[in-house]
Design an enzyme around this catalytic site. Structure first.
Site, PDB file in Angstrom:
ATOM      1  N   CYS A   1      60.922  -3.769  18.017  1.00  0.00           N
ATOM      2  CA  CYS A   1      60.362  -2.461  17.607  1.00  0.00           C
ATOM      3  C   CYS A   1      58.851  -2.506  17.397  1.00  0.00           C
ATOM      4  O   CYS A   1      58.212  -1.461  17.355  1.00  0.00           O
ATOM      5  CB  CYS A   1      61.054  -1.965  16.342  1.00  0.00           C
ATOM      6  SG  CYS A   1      62.828  -1.790  16.529  1.00  0.00           S
TER       7      CYS A   1
ATOM      8  N   HIS B   1      56.599   3.131  12.626  1.00  0.00           N
ATOM      9  CA  HIS B   1      57.828   2.958  13.402  1.00  0.00           C
ATOM     10  C   HIS B   1      58.925   3.846  12.811  1.00  0.00           C
ATOM     11  O   HIS B   1      59.167   3.838  11.605  1.00  0.00           O
ATOM     12  CB  HIS B   1      58.251   1.500  13.375  1.00  0.00           C
ATOM     13  CG  HIS B   1      59.602   1.271  13.973  1.00  0.00           C
ATOM     14  ND1 HIS B   1      59.964   1.815  15.193  1.00  0.00           N
ATOM     15  CD2 HIS B   1      60.681   0.587  13.526  1.00  0.00           C
ATOM     16  CE1 HIS B   1      61.209   1.455  15.465  1.00  0.00           C
ATOM     17  NE2 HIS B   1      61.666   0.718  14.473  1.00  0.00           N
TER      18      HIS B   1
ATOM     19  N   ASN C   1      66.004   5.880  16.131  1.00  0.00           N
ATOM     20  CA  ASN C   1      65.167   4.686  16.262  1.00  0.00           C
ATOM     21  C   ASN C   1      65.102   4.298  17.744  1.00  0.00           C
ATOM     22  O   ASN C   1      66.091   3.834  18.308  1.00  0.00           O
ATOM     23  CB  ASN C   1      65.778   3.556  15.422  1.00  0.00           C
ATOM     24  CG  ASN C   1      64.964   2.275  15.503  1.00  0.00           C
ATOM     25  OD1 ASN C   1      64.049   2.148  16.323  1.00  0.00           O
ATOM     26  ND2 ASN C   1      65.305   1.324  14.649  1.00  0.00           N
TER      27      ASN C   1
HETATM   28  O1  UT7 Z   1      64.053  -0.892  14.071  1.00  0.00           O
HETATM   29  C1  UT7 Z   1      64.071  -2.122  13.406  1.00  0.00           C
HETATM   30  C2  UT7 Z   1      64.069  -1.912  11.995  1.00  0.00           C
HETATM   31  N1  UT7 Z   1      65.341  -1.345  11.570  1.00  0.00           N
HETATM   32  C3  UT7 Z   1      65.402  -0.853  10.389  1.00  0.00           C
HETATM   33  O2  UT7 Z   1      64.372  -0.802   9.737  1.00  0.00           O
HETATM   34  C4  UT7 Z   1      66.716  -0.410   9.789  1.00  0.00           C
HETATM   35  C5  UT7 Z   1      66.729  -0.831   8.358  1.00  0.00           C
HETATM   36  N2  UT7 Z   1      67.970  -0.545   7.634  1.00  0.00           N
HETATM   37  C6  UT7 Z   1      68.362   0.709   7.344  1.00  0.00           C
HETATM   38  O3  UT7 Z   1      67.744   1.667   7.755  1.00  0.00           O
HETATM   39  C7  UT7 Z   1      69.559   0.884   6.451  1.00  0.00           C
HETATM   40  O4  UT7 Z   1      69.910  -0.361   5.886  1.00  0.00           O
HETATM   41  C8  UT7 Z   1      70.775   1.462   7.209  1.00  0.00           C
HETATM   42  C9  UT7 Z   1      70.517   2.911   7.525  1.00  0.00           C
HETATM   43  C10 UT7 Z   1      71.039   0.677   8.468  1.00  0.00           C
HETATM   44  C11 UT7 Z   1      72.014   1.387   6.315  1.00  0.00           C
HETATM   45  O5  UT7 Z   1      71.789   2.079   5.083  1.00  0.00           O
HETATM   46  P1  UT7 Z   1      72.186   1.415   3.722  1.00  0.00           P
HETATM   47  O6  UT7 Z   1      71.858   2.382   2.675  1.00  0.00           O
HETATM   48  O7  UT7 Z   1      71.512   0.076   3.651  1.00  0.00           O
HETATM   49  O8  UT7 Z   1      73.749   1.307   3.844  1.00  0.00           O
HETATM   50  P2  UT7 Z   1      74.650   0.002   3.807  1.00  0.00           P
HETATM   51  O9  UT7 Z   1      74.486  -0.801   5.057  1.00  0.00           O
HETATM   52  O10 UT7 Z   1      74.438  -0.699   2.487  1.00  0.00           O
HETATM   53  O11 UT7 Z   1      76.093   0.629   3.802  1.00  0.00           O
HETATM   54  C12 UT7 Z   1      76.549   1.420   2.702  1.00  0.00           C
HETATM   55  C13 UT7 Z   1      77.963   1.881   3.006  1.00  0.00           C
HETATM   56  C14 UT7 Z   1      78.897   0.758   3.406  1.00  0.00           C
HETATM   57  O12 UT7 Z   1      80.166   1.043   2.863  1.00  0.00           O
HETATM   58  P3  UT7 Z   1      80.634   0.319   1.510  1.00  0.00           P
HETATM   59  O13 UT7 Z   1      80.623  -1.154   1.814  1.00  0.00           O
HETATM   60  O14 UT7 Z   1      79.651   0.712   0.457  1.00  0.00           O
HETATM   61  O15 UT7 Z   1      82.002   0.891   1.298  1.00  0.00           O
HETATM   62  C15 UT7 Z   1      78.971   0.874   4.909  1.00  0.00           C
HETATM   63  O16 UT7 Z   1      80.207   0.383   5.413  1.00  0.00           O
HETATM   64  O17 UT7 Z   1      77.954   2.785   4.103  1.00  0.00           O
HETATM   65  C16 UT7 Z   1      78.893   2.361   5.096  1.00  0.00           C
HETATM   66  N3  UT7 Z   1      78.384   2.759   6.393  1.00  0.00           N
HETATM   67  C17 UT7 Z   1      78.604   3.971   6.924  1.00  0.00           C
HETATM   68  N4  UT7 Z   1      79.251   5.041   6.467  1.00  0.00           N
HETATM   69  C18 UT7 Z   1      79.282   6.142   7.246  1.00  0.00           C
HETATM   70  C19 UT7 Z   1      77.634   2.025   7.267  1.00  0.00           C
HETATM   71  N5  UT7 Z   1      77.344   2.771   8.358  1.00  0.00           N
HETATM   72  C20 UT7 Z   1      77.940   3.967   8.166  1.00  0.00           C
HETATM   73  C21 UT7 Z   1      77.983   5.151   8.937  1.00  0.00           C
HETATM   74  N6  UT7 Z   1      78.661   6.200   8.431  1.00  0.00           N
HETATM   75  N7  UT7 Z   1      77.371   5.267  10.124  1.00  0.00           N
END
Ligand code: UT7
Length: 351
Positions: free
Chosen positions: A122, A260, A290
């Site tokens: 990225c 980004h 993204n």
């Molecule tokens: O381009 C390179 C750089 N990339 C980035 O900068 C991305 C950086 N990371 C992020 O933007 C965030 O970490 C994400 C958007 C990817 C994820 O958000 P988060 O607030 O960190 O969520 P999480 O991964 O901690 O997941 C929270 C919950 C989980 O469920 P439990 O374990 O709390 O029951 C996931 O299983 O959300 C669940 N989850 C979803 N739920 C509905 C994960 N993906 C989804 C989804 N829809 N698409």
């Protein structure tokens, strides 16, 4: 190894003489994804700010997107293909493992100039700008830098943790020497100690594709989202601050911040920590998702098209991605178009 692994380059008298962008026709909304995945518009919007993304057609590849953006940037610059001396394509989703994508774009444009890829995920467009301005400093006349990606090709459509995040697209810039504009300083860095934070494990020389890979899906991209999030904020803030310090520019003098576009919350956190007003941050992640190396040139072109860039503006670019890699630079905005003798464009802006 120290935590500070950045390098800083001087500002160069370089103008982005033309910008171009291309987004595939097909738009996939959050509701579309919620039809096929255990997700919702509400989850995606509140966690990422994304509302929709563009996805390429089955007969398109990264070079097709790159070519469309490149043609637009060349038109915008008033630069002919014959005037180009190099083409740099920043991508982590090349058409083929071999050869690079840039030679394919060059061939489609009808030129045999220097053409090569940069893979810094990225952060690739920031790396490409640094390479492009270095080429100009050592004698190139006009360098086409493209960020082009088709992340939808390496995402497992059944994996909701990544399938909702990415979009496809391309953005391009024609770089020319121009004393009235400036590009830099740059702050670029990389930390490859933990590549599994964000990677496609298989498909390269470490783990070639075989039946087991295809069954297990380890050729698809996976990410430890929380770790990536924390690193993205910390690195983009530190890297942006490094270029501001190096340039002696105060954060209040940044007119537009083009970061980004991975996650709206990341952009907001970076802006808040740096002290950039939210209104000065340009946002496209809601419409593009993204798009990896394409996100910064797509957002910059979008900012220009929205009338947000005026001659002499100080623009801060910053990105973060797999590797880990990160990069930031300053840009003194000058309008598109062919080079004109100093003092004839009416902008009154100095380099
Ligand atoms: O381009 C390179 C750089 N990339 C980035 O900068 C991305 C950086 N990371 C992020 O933007 C965030 O970490 C994400 C958007 C990817 C994820 O958000 P988060 O607030 O960190 O969520 P999480 O991964 O901690 O997941 C929270 C919950 C989980 O469920 P439990 O374990 O709390 O029951 C996931 O299983 O959300 C669940 N989850 C979803 N739920 C509905 C994960 N993906 C989804 C989804 N829809 N698409």
């Amino acid at each position: 190894m120290t935590a500070s692994t950045t390098t800083t380059g001087r500002s160069q008298p370089v103008r982005l003489a033309g910008l171009g962008s291309y987004l595939p026709e097909r738009v996939v909304t959050n509701d579309d994804l919620a039809q096929v995945l255990d997700t919702s518009d509400e989850w995606i919007r509140t966690r990422t700010g994304i509302r929709e993304r563009h996805v390429l057609a089955s007969d398109q590849a990264t070079s097709d997107l790159a070519l469309a953006a490149a043609r637009q940037a060349l038109d915008d610059a008033g630069t002919t293909v014959d005037q180009l001396t190099a083409i740099v394509v920043a991508t982590t989703t090349p058409d083929h493992t071999v050869p690079g994508t840039a030679p394919l774009v060059a061939a489609a444009l009808g030129t045999e100039v220097t053409a090569f890829d940069v893979n810094a995920a990225c952060s690739g467009f920031l790396y490409g700008l640094r390479v492009g301005s270095s080429l100009l400093a050592t004698g190139d006349d006009a360098v086409l830098v493209i960020g082009a990606e088709t992340l939808s090709r390496i995402v497992n459509p059944a994996d909701r943790s990544v399938a909702v995040l990415f979009g496809d697209g391309a953005g391009a810039a024609v770089l020319v020497p121009d004393e009235r504009a400036s590009l830099g300083p740059f702050d670029l860095g990389a930390d490859g100690r933990d590549p599994s934070m964000l990677w496609a494990e298989a498909g390269g020389s470490r783990t070639p594709v075989d039946a087991e890979v295809l069954t297990g899906g380890s050729h698809f991209i996976t990410m430890r989202g929380g770790d990536v999030y924390r690193n993205a904020v910390a690195r983009m803030v530190a890297s942006s601050q490094a270029v501001l310090d190096e340039a002696g520019v105060k954060v209040e003098d940044v007119d537009v911040f083009v970061g980004h576009q991975a996650n709206l919350r990341i952009l907001e956190a970076v802006g808040q920590r740096l002290g950039i007003p939210a209104d000065n941050t340009h946002v496209t992640v809601d419409r593009h998702g993204n798009t990896s190396a394409a996100s910064v040139p797509l957002a910059l072109t979008d900012a220009r098209d929205a009338g947000r860039l005026t001659p002499g503006d100080t623009v801060l670019l910053s990105a973060f991605g797999a590797g880990l890699t990160w990069g930031s630079c300053l840009l003194t905005w000058q309008p598109s178009g062919p080079a004109r003798p100093a003092g004839t464009d009416g902008s009154g802006a100095a380099a």
